[in-house]
Design a protein around this motif. Structure first.
Motif: not given
Length: 269
Positions: A89, A92-97, A99-100
């Motif tokens: 998790k 995933r959170d780091r990769k999503q941040e 990307k944002t």
């Protein structure tokens, strides 16, 4: 007694006794084999989780995971599996941040005609990388605001003052207040007492006294993510324990009224 009542001869009794013994031994051997297969599956899962944890620790740039000493195979497998879920998790959170942040970076670069922030998109960013990226975007955003609210020519230039610094300060104040509210709620849920000067400044000091520097806001986000990760880990452990307790209740046929009075039903983690 049944054979005696029927009148079965001794020789046939011995034959039937042998059949019973053979059947019972086969049944017990089968049960033992099933439990051995369960043990093998647990050991295989432990090996897979250890390997995955090593990879995740390297990707997230964290210290190697330390297992509890004198832990049973079942407990070890559960701990490792839970830790893998938490770290996945985080990944995933780091990769999503990332990307944002990159999407926002590209928008600002198109407006300001600058080069995007240099970061490896294929790797999992460290917390320090994300902090630097946030500070970089804060600088670009401030530049954009100043450019959009530039002073007019002539007399207007002499009479008007850009409110970009004030606007940026208000944005930082709103971010701090929102993060502080979430941190206080998480600390209450986790029964966590501020244990260093920064945490005490965030929770206990007056909001107006908090320095809204980029470094402080980045540290604030880091504290928030740390508490969220701890809550996720606690929730996973609680869910597993409650599930095991429910299964044991069923096997022990514990009455409903005794279950209802249990602390297991208390919400939270």
């Amino acid at each position: 007694d049944i054979w005696e009542e029927i009148g079965i001869p001794e020789e046939q009794r011995l034959e039937r006794t042998g059949v019973v013994k053979k059947y019972m031994k086969g049944l017990l051997d089968q049960m033992v084999a099933e439990e051995e297969r369960l043990k093998e599956r647990l050991l295989k899962s432990i090996a897979v989780c250890r390997k995955e944890l090593d990879t995740l620790c390297r990707e997230l740039q964290l210290e190697p995971f330390e297992e509890e000493e004198e832990s049973t195979i079942l407990q070890m497998e559960k701990n490792l599996r839970t830790r893998v879920e938490v770290m996945l998790k985080q990944k995933r959170d780091r990769k999503q941040e990332l990307k944002t942040l990159q999407e926002r970076d590209q928008e600002l670069c198109d407006i300001l005609c600058t080069t995007p922030f240099d970061i490896n998109s294929s790797a999992v960013p460290s917390l320090e990388d994300l902090d630097r990226y946030r500070r970089h975007l804060a600088t670009l955003t401030a530049t954009k605001v100043r450019g959009g609210q530039g002073l007019a020519e002539g007399a207007q230039r002499g009479s008007l003052v850009s409110d970009a610094p004030h606007h940026l300060q208000e944005q930082r104040r709103e971010e701090f207040v929102s993060s502080k509210r979430q941190i206080i709620l998480l600390m209450e849920e986790l029964d966590h007492t501020p244990d260093n000067s920064f945490e005490r400044d965030v929770v206990c000091e007056d909001e107006e006294a908090f320095c809204l520097s980029t470094d402080n806001l980045a540290a604030l986000q880091g504290l928030l993510q740390q508490l969220e990760a701890q809550r996720s880990l606690n929730e996973a452990v609680c869910t597993e324990l409650r599930s095991r307790i429910t299964a044991l209740w069923e096997r022990l046929q514990v009455p409903e009224e005794e279950r209802a009075s249990s602390v297991v039903h208390v919400a939270g983690s």
